[in-house]
Design a protein around this motif. Structure first.
Motif, PDB file in Angstrom:
ATOM      1  N   ARG A  94     -24.421 -22.108  74.436  1.00 48.38           N
ATOM      2  CA  ARG A  94     -25.706 -22.110  75.152  1.00 48.38           C
ATOM      3  C   ARG A  94     -26.243 -23.525  75.367  1.00 48.38           C
ATOM      4  O   ARG A  94     -26.747 -23.851  76.454  1.00 48.38           O
ATOM      5  N   ASP A  95     -26.165 -24.378  74.357  1.00 42.77           N
ATOM      6  CA  ASP A  95     -26.686 -25.740  74.498  1.00 42.77           C
ATOM      7  C   ASP A  95     -25.931 -26.518  75.568  1.00 42.77           C
ATOM      8  O   ASP A  95     -26.522 -27.322  76.298  1.00 42.77           O
ATOM      9  N   ASP A  96     -24.614 -26.296  75.664  1.00 45.44           N
ATOM     10  CA  ASP A  96     -23.823 -26.987  76.677  1.00 45.44           C
ATOM     11  C   ASP A  96     -24.187 -26.504  78.076  1.00 45.44           C
ATOM     12  O   ASP A  96     -24.236 -27.294  79.030  1.00 45.44           O
ATOM     13  N   VAL A  97     -24.443 -25.212  78.200  1.00 46.19           N
ATOM     14  CA  VAL A  97     -24.842 -24.662  79.497  1.00 46.19           C
ATOM     15  C   VAL A  97     -26.171 -25.267  79.937  1.00 46.19           C
ATOM     16  O   VAL A  97     -26.327 -25.722  81.082  1.00 46.19           O
ATOM     17  N   ASP A 138     -34.016 -22.597  91.166  1.00 47.08           N
ATOM     18  CA  ASP A 138     -33.588 -21.521  90.273  1.00 47.08           C
ATOM     19  C   ASP A 138     -32.222 -20.965  90.655  1.00 47.08           C
ATOM     20  O   ASP A 138     -31.439 -20.567  89.786  1.00 47.08           O
ATOM     21  N   ALA A 139     -31.926 -20.942  91.955  1.00 51.00           N
ATOM     22  CA  ALA A 139     -30.626 -20.423  92.387  1.00 51.00           C
ATOM     23  C   ALA A 139     -29.495 -21.325  91.895  1.00 51.00           C
ATOM     24  O   ALA A 139     -28.422 -20.834  91.515  1.00 51.00           O
ATOM     25  N   ARG A 140     -29.731 -22.618  91.891  1.00 49.94           N
ATOM     26  CA  ARG A 140     -28.709 -23.533  91.385  1.00 49.94           C
ATOM     27  C   ARG A 140     -28.515 -23.334  89.887  1.00 49.94           C
ATOM     28  O   ARG A 140     -27.379 -23.284  89.408  1.00 49.94           O
ATOM     29  N   ALA A 141     -29.613 -23.216  89.152  1.00 50.86           N
ATOM     30  CA  ALA A 141     -29.513 -23.002  87.711  1.00 50.86           C
ATOM     31  C   ALA A 141     -28.772 -21.706  87.401  1.00 50.86           C
ATOM     32  O   ALA A 141     -27.932 -21.650  86.497  1.00 50.86           O
ATOM     33  N   THR A 142     -29.061 -20.657  88.170  1.00 51.08           N
ATOM     34  CA  THR A 142     -28.383 -19.373  87.963  1.00 51.08           C
ATOM     35  C   THR A 142     -26.893 -19.501  88.218  1.00 51.08           C
ATOM     36  O   THR A 142     -26.070 -18.962  87.468  1.00 51.08           O
ATOM     37  N   ALA A 143     -26.523 -20.235  89.265  1.00 47.14           N
ATOM     38  CA  ALA A 143     -25.106 -20.422  89.595  1.00 47.14           C
ATOM     39  C   ALA A 143     -24.391 -21.201  88.496  1.00 47.14           C
ATOM     40  O   ALA A 143     -23.250 -20.887  88.135  1.00 47.14           O
ATOM     41  N   ILE A 144     -25.055 -22.218  87.946  1.00 44.65           N
ATOM     42  CA  ILE A 144     -24.446 -23.009  86.869  1.00 44.65           C
ATOM     43  C   ILE A 144     -24.246 -22.158  85.625  1.00 44.65           C
ATOM     44  O   ILE A 144     -23.191 -22.197  84.984  1.00 44.65           O
ATOM     45  N   ARG A 145     -25.250 -21.378  85.282  1.00 49.32           N
ATOM     46  CA  ARG A 145     -25.136 -20.516  84.099  1.00 49.32           C
ATOM     47  C   ARG A 145     -24.025 -19.485  84.275  1.00 49.32           C
ATOM     48  O   ARG A 145     -23.300 -19.173  83.327  1.00 49.32           O
ATOM     49  N   ALA A 146     -23.872 -18.959  85.479  1.00 47.37           N
ATOM     50  CA  ALA A 146     -22.818 -17.982  85.724  1.00 47.37           C
ATOM     51  C   ALA A 146     -21.444 -18.624  85.639  1.00 47.37           C
ATOM     52  O   ALA A 146     -20.507 -18.054  85.062  1.00 47.37           O
ATOM     53  N   GLU A 147     -21.305 -19.836  86.175  1.00 51.69           N
ATOM     54  CA  GLU A 147     -20.011 -20.517  86.173  1.00 51.69           C
ATOM     55  C   GLU A 147     -19.555 -20.861  84.757  1.00 51.69           C
ATOM     56  O   GLU A 147     -18.358 -20.841  84.459  1.00 51.69           O
ATOM     57  N   HIS A 148     -20.521 -21.152  83.885  1.00 53.87           N
ATOM     58  CA  HIS A 148     -20.174 -21.617  82.536  1.00 53.87           C
ATOM     59  C   HIS A 148     -20.628 -20.628  81.469  1.00 53.87           C
ATOM     60  O   HIS A 148     -20.973 -21.022  80.363  1.00 53.87           O
ATOM     61  N   SER A 162     -26.470 -33.389  77.526  1.00 56.21           N
ATOM     62  CA  SER A 162     -25.089 -33.018  77.238  1.00 56.21           C
ATOM     63  C   SER A 162     -24.747 -33.222  75.767  1.00 56.21           C
ATOM     64  O   SER A 162     -23.739 -32.698  75.285  1.00 56.21           O
ATOM     65  N   TRP A 163     -25.588 -33.980  75.057  1.00 55.62           N
ATOM     66  CA  TRP A 163     -25.321 -34.341  73.663  1.00 55.62           C
ATOM     67  C   TRP A 163     -26.095 -33.471  72.676  1.00 55.62           C
ATOM     68  O   TRP A 163     -26.159 -33.800  71.491  1.00 55.62           O
ATOM     69  N   LEU A 164     -26.650 -32.355  73.123  1.00 60.71           N
ATOM     70  CA  LEU A 164     -27.488 -31.538  72.245  1.00 60.71           C
ATOM     71  C   LEU A 164     -26.761 -31.080  70.991  1.00 60.71           C
ATOM     72  O   LEU A 164     -27.286 -31.163  69.883  1.00 60.71           O
TER      73      LEU A 164
END
Length: 231
Positions: A157-160, A142-152, A35-37
């Motif tokens: 990009r670094d925060d996502v 991968d489905a969870r990662a896709t859902a997170i990227r879509a939500e945010h 989260s600190w990137l």
């Protein structure tokens, strides 16, 4: 590097930068060391930015509690000792509360708390948070990662990618633990802030967006020593 905490739990630590004061960063609920990137990329030319995964988050998703505020502060002290010491603690939300408490117990020079969770939240707040996570956690891999990227998708990009890392294997157990193992009387930092012995920056969100209720923030603003700065 891997760091073993004093109760046998292991956490992963990242360091950006190789010279200058050490900023030890502590993320909030549903965050991770990544989260600190953006902060790390901005400051690693003149600071050493160090961050680790709190229990139940990121690559420590399978670690257990306890989830008390005091345990979180002890974990900060453990990590600080393992990296050879820290100069400044930086924390966000839950992590902001952790660094306020840990700052009194470690040899750091100062503390920066970003919208810290000064008082415990009520069960309704936790219930809504857990419900949102439960819905997301129905997806795996991968489905969870896709859902997170879509939500945010509107985030940097670094925060996502930091959020993807934080939640990739997480469950709701640590959030429930933070709710159940920290009664309100054990998680109220107003008195501590009122006599805080070190330089402390409280970088607060707006009154309508902060995790801190306005009445609590008014209490803090009206009663703090000169070394506590509120922005």
């Amino acid at each position: 590097m891997l760091v073993s905490l004093d109760d046998g739990v292991t956490t992963t630590v990242d360091r950006w930068g190789d010279s200058g004061p050490v900023l030890l960063c502590v993320h909030g609920m549903s965050g991770s060391r990544r989260s600190w990137l953006r902060l790390a990329h901005r400051f690693s030319d003149r600071y050493q930015v160090v961050a680790y995964d709190q229990r139940g988050h990121g690559d420590s998703a399978q670690s257990g509690g306890p989830w008390t505020l005091d345990r979180g502060a002890a974990d900060v002290a453990n990590v600080a000792a393992a990296i050879g010491g820290a100069d400044v603690l930086v924390g966000h939300s839950w992590g902001g509360a952790v660094v306020i408490r840990a700052g009194e117990q470690t040899g750091v020079r100062g503390i920066a708390a970003i919208d810290p969770m000064i008082v415990q939240q009520d069960r309704v707040w936790y219930g809504e948070f857990i419900e949102e996570l439960d819905a997301l956690f129905q997806a795996r891999d991968d489905a969870r990662a896709t859902a997170i990227r879509a939500e945010h998708r509107d985030w940097h990009r670094d925060d996502v990618e930091g959020k993807v890392h934080a939640l990739h294997a997480m469950t709701t157990e640590p959030i429930a633990g933070l709710r159940d193992q920290n009664p309100p009387e054990s998680w109220d930092l107003r008195d501590e802030i009122g006599v805080y012995p070190k330089p402390l920056l409280l970088a607060m969100a707006g009154r309508d967006d902060s995790i801190v209720p306005p009445a609590v923030m008014d209490d803090v603003a009206g009663h703090h020593p000169a070394n506590v700065q509120i922005e």
